[in-house]
Design a protein around this motif. Structure first.
Motif, mmCIF file in Angstrom:
data_model
loop_
_atom_site.group_PDB
_atom_site.id
_atom_site.type_symbol
_atom_site.label_atom_id
_atom_site.label_comp_id
_atom_site.label_asym_id
_atom_site.label_seq_id
_atom_site.Cartn_x
_atom_site.Cartn_y
_atom_site.Cartn_z
ATOM 1 N N LYS A 1 0.941 -1.058 0.031
ATOM 2 C CA LYS A 1 0.012 -0.124 -0.003
ATOM 3 C C LYS A 1 0.963 1.298 0.064
ATOM 4 O O LYS A 1 0.538 2.229 -0.610
ATOM 5 C CB LYS A 1 -1.011 -0.009 1.119
ATOM 6 N N ALA A 2 2.042 1.236 0.919
ATOM 7 C CA ALA A 2 2.867 2.425 0.922
ATOM 8 C C ALA A 2 3.626 2.470 -0.554
ATOM 9 O O ALA A 2 3.689 3.759 -0.830
ATOM 10 C CB ALA A 2 3.898 2.341 2.202
ATOM 11 N N PHE A 3 3.974 1.497 -1.140
ATOM 12 C CA PHE A 3 4.847 1.399 -2.489
ATOM 13 C C PHE A 3 3.641 2.164 -3.298
ATOM 14 O O PHE A 3 4.148 3.023 -4.026
ATOM 15 C CB PHE A 3 5.256 0.066 -2.947
ATOM 16 N N ARG A 4 2.638 1.651 -3.403
ATOM 17 C CA ARG A 4 1.827 2.314 -4.467
ATOM 18 C C ARG A 4 1.374 3.836 -4.248
ATOM 19 O O ARG A 4 1.349 4.522 -5.486
ATOM 20 C CB ARG A 4 0.247 1.629 -4.429
ATOM 21 N N LYS A 5 1.368 4.213 -2.948
ATOM 22 C CA LYS A 5 1.048 5.412 -2.714
ATOM 23 C C LYS A 5 2.086 6.531 -3.043
ATOM 24 O O LYS A 5 2.307 7.323 -3.738
ATOM 25 C CB LYS A 5 0.778 5.687 -1.130
ATOM 26 N N ARG A 6 3.483 5.826 -2.673
ATOM 27 C CA ARG A 6 4.571 6.632 -3.124
ATOM 28 C C ARG A 6 4.890 6.703 -4.926
ATOM 29 O O ARG A 6 5.233 7.565 -5.352
ATOM 30 C CB ARG A 6 6.073 5.821 -2.422
ATOM 31 N N LEU A 7 4.449 5.624 -5.325
ATOM 32 C CA LEU A 7 4.464 5.563 -6.958
ATOM 33 C C LEU A 7 3.469 6.730 -7.359
ATOM 34 O O LEU A 7 4.010 7.402 -8.323
ATOM 35 C CB LEU A 7 4.342 4.252 -7.476
ATOM 36 N N LYS A 8 2.316 6.748 -6.955
ATOM 37 C CA LYS A 8 1.178 7.724 -7.203
ATOM 38 C C LYS A 8 1.613 8.810 -7.217
ATOM 39 O O LYS A 8 1.727 9.899 -7.978
ATOM 40 C CB LYS A 8 -0.226 7.432 -6.740
ATOM 41 N N LEU A 9 2.352 9.320 -5.862
ATOM 42 C CA LEU A 9 2.647 10.645 -5.716
ATOM 43 C C LEU A 9 3.938 11.006 -6.594
ATOM 44 O O LEU A 9 3.940 12.240 -7.020
ATOM 45 C CB LEU A 9 2.950 10.950 -4.358
ATOM 46 N N THR A 10 4.737 10.065 -6.868
ATOM 47 C CA THR A 10 5.880 10.270 -7.701
ATOM 48 C C THR A 10 5.588 10.620 -9.214
ATOM 49 O O THR A 10 5.929 11.717 -9.842
ATOM 50 C CB THR A 10 6.989 9.281 -7.647
ATOM 51 N N ARG A 11 4.459 9.916 -9.648
ATOM 52 C CA ARG A 11 4.025 10.356 -10.987
ATOM 53 C C ARG A 11 3.243 11.664 -11.016
ATOM 54 O O ARG A 11 3.351 12.386 -11.895
ATOM 55 C CB ARG A 11 3.078 9.163 -11.248
ATOM 56 N N LEU A 12 2.459 11.863 -9.836
ATOM 57 C CA LEU A 12 1.684 13.110 -9.957
ATOM 58 C C LEU A 12 2.686 14.287 -9.928
ATOM 59 O O LEU A 12 2.502 15.463 -10.577
ATOM 60 C CB LEU A 12 0.825 13.302 -8.731
ATOM 61 N N ASP A 13 3.820 14.135 -9.111
ATOM 62 C CA ASP A 13 4.707 15.301 -8.934
ATOM 63 C C ASP A 13 5.600 15.464 -10.450
ATOM 64 O O ASP A 13 5.606 16.504 -10.747
ATOM 65 C CB ASP A 13 5.910 14.867 -7.924
ATOM 66 N N ASP A 14 5.763 14.090 -10.952
ATOM 67 C CA ASP A 14 6.502 14.452 -12.545
ATOM 68 C C ASP A 14 5.376 15.024 -13.133
ATOM 69 O O ASP A 14 5.901 15.930 -14.039
ATOM 70 C CB ASP A 14 6.756 12.965 -12.794
ATOM 71 N N GLU A 15 4.272 15.040 -13.398
ATOM 72 C CA GLU A 15 3.131 15.269 -14.198
ATOM 73 C C GLU A 15 2.824 16.661 -14.046
ATOM 74 O O GLU A 15 2.379 17.415 -14.746
ATOM 75 C CB GLU A 15 1.795 14.479 -14.199
ATOM 76 N N SER A 16 3.272 17.292 -12.685
ATOM 77 C CA SER A 16 2.782 18.736 -12.447
ATOM 78 C C SER A 16 4.022 19.434 -12.817
ATOM 79 O O SER A 16 3.601 20.791 -12.992
ATOM 80 C CB SER A 16 2.790 18.673 -10.995
ATOM 81 N N ARG A 17 4.972 19.186 -13.562
ATOM 82 C CA ARG A 17 5.948 20.067 -14.262
ATOM 83 C C ARG A 17 5.403 20.777 -15.467
ATOM 84 O O ARG A 17 4.198 20.063 -15.988
ATOM 85 C CB ARG A 17 7.211 19.521 -14.023
ATOM 86 N N LEU A 18 6.143 21.699 -15.737
ATOM 87 C CA LEU A 18 5.751 22.470 -17.163
ATOM 88 C C LEU A 18 5.785 21.393 -18.403
ATOM 89 O O LEU A 18 6.700 20.524 -18.346
ATOM 90 C CB LEU A 18 6.371 23.482 -17.396
ATOM 91 N N GLY A 19 4.951 21.510 -19.298
ATOM 92 C CA GLY A 19 4.969 20.552 -20.413
ATOM 93 C C GLY A 19 3.995 19.403 -20.316
ATOM 94 O O GLY A 19 4.034 18.683 -21.408
ATOM 95 N N TYR A 20 3.489 19.384 -19.148
ATOM 96 C CA TYR A 20 2.402 18.284 -19.364
ATOM 97 C C TYR A 20 0.980 19.045 -18.956
ATOM 98 O O TYR A 20 0.754 20.224 -18.874
ATOM 99 C CB TYR A 20 2.340 17.347 -17.954
ATOM 100 N N GLY A 21 0.052 18.174 -19.314
ATOM 101 C CA GLY A 21 -1.345 18.761 -19.131
ATOM 102 C C GLY A 21 -2.173 18.750 -20.635
ATOM 103 O O GLY A 21 -1.595 18.401 -21.712
ATOM 104 N N PRO A 22 -3.347 19.162 -20.569
ATOM 105 C CA PRO A 22 -4.334 19.133 -21.699
ATOM 106 C C PRO A 22 -3.829 20.143 -22.687
ATOM 107 O O PRO A 22 -4.220 19.834 -23.814
ATOM 108 C CB PRO A 22 -5.741 19.264 -21.134
ATOM 109 N N MET A 23 -3.412 21.109 -22.316
ATOM 110 C CA MET A 23 -3.010 22.052 -23.570
ATOM 111 C C MET A 23 -1.681 21.975 -24.127
ATOM 112 O O MET A 23 -1.337 22.660 -25.036
ATOM 113 C CB MET A 23 -3.013 23.592 -22.746
#
Length: 111
Positions: free
Chosen positions: A45-67
């Protein structure tokens, strides 16, 4: 100085003779059977949560998103949380729930 005072000095104290038998080692406790099912469940469970948060952090940088180009995260493997010992992650990999990626990285099997 009297004879009784002479025996009280540290120089006059003779060391106790060493026993000719070597000291027997402490009884060895039985080998631990490994992580419990509950510990493995919580670690996963902790591994899944860390992976999810790491992916969200990676996607939150510039260059990602619908636009932009709409890329998803490229994070596939992570270093497991330090709150569980290495033996837990090795056991999860042995059970086929995680995959060892090398360099201390693990990924979820099937993702």
């Amino acid at each position: 100085m009297t004879e009784s005072e002479d025996h009280a000095t540290p120089d006059a104290v003779s060391p106790e003779p060493m026993s000719p038998e070597p000291m027997s080692p402490e009884p060895v406790s039985p080998e631990p059977t490994g992580p419990s099912k509950e510990e493995l469940r919580l670690a996963m469970k902790a591994f899944r949560k860390r992976l999810k948060l790491t992916r969200l952090d990676d996607e939150s940088r510039l260059g990602y998103g619908p636009m932009s180009s709409g890329q998803s995260s490229g994070v596939a493997a992570i270093t497991p949380p330090d709150s569980y010992p290495k033996s837990v992650w090795q056991e999860l990999a042995n059970q086929g729930k995680l995959k060892r990626e090398g360099g201390g990285l693990y990924s979820i099997v099937g993702s």
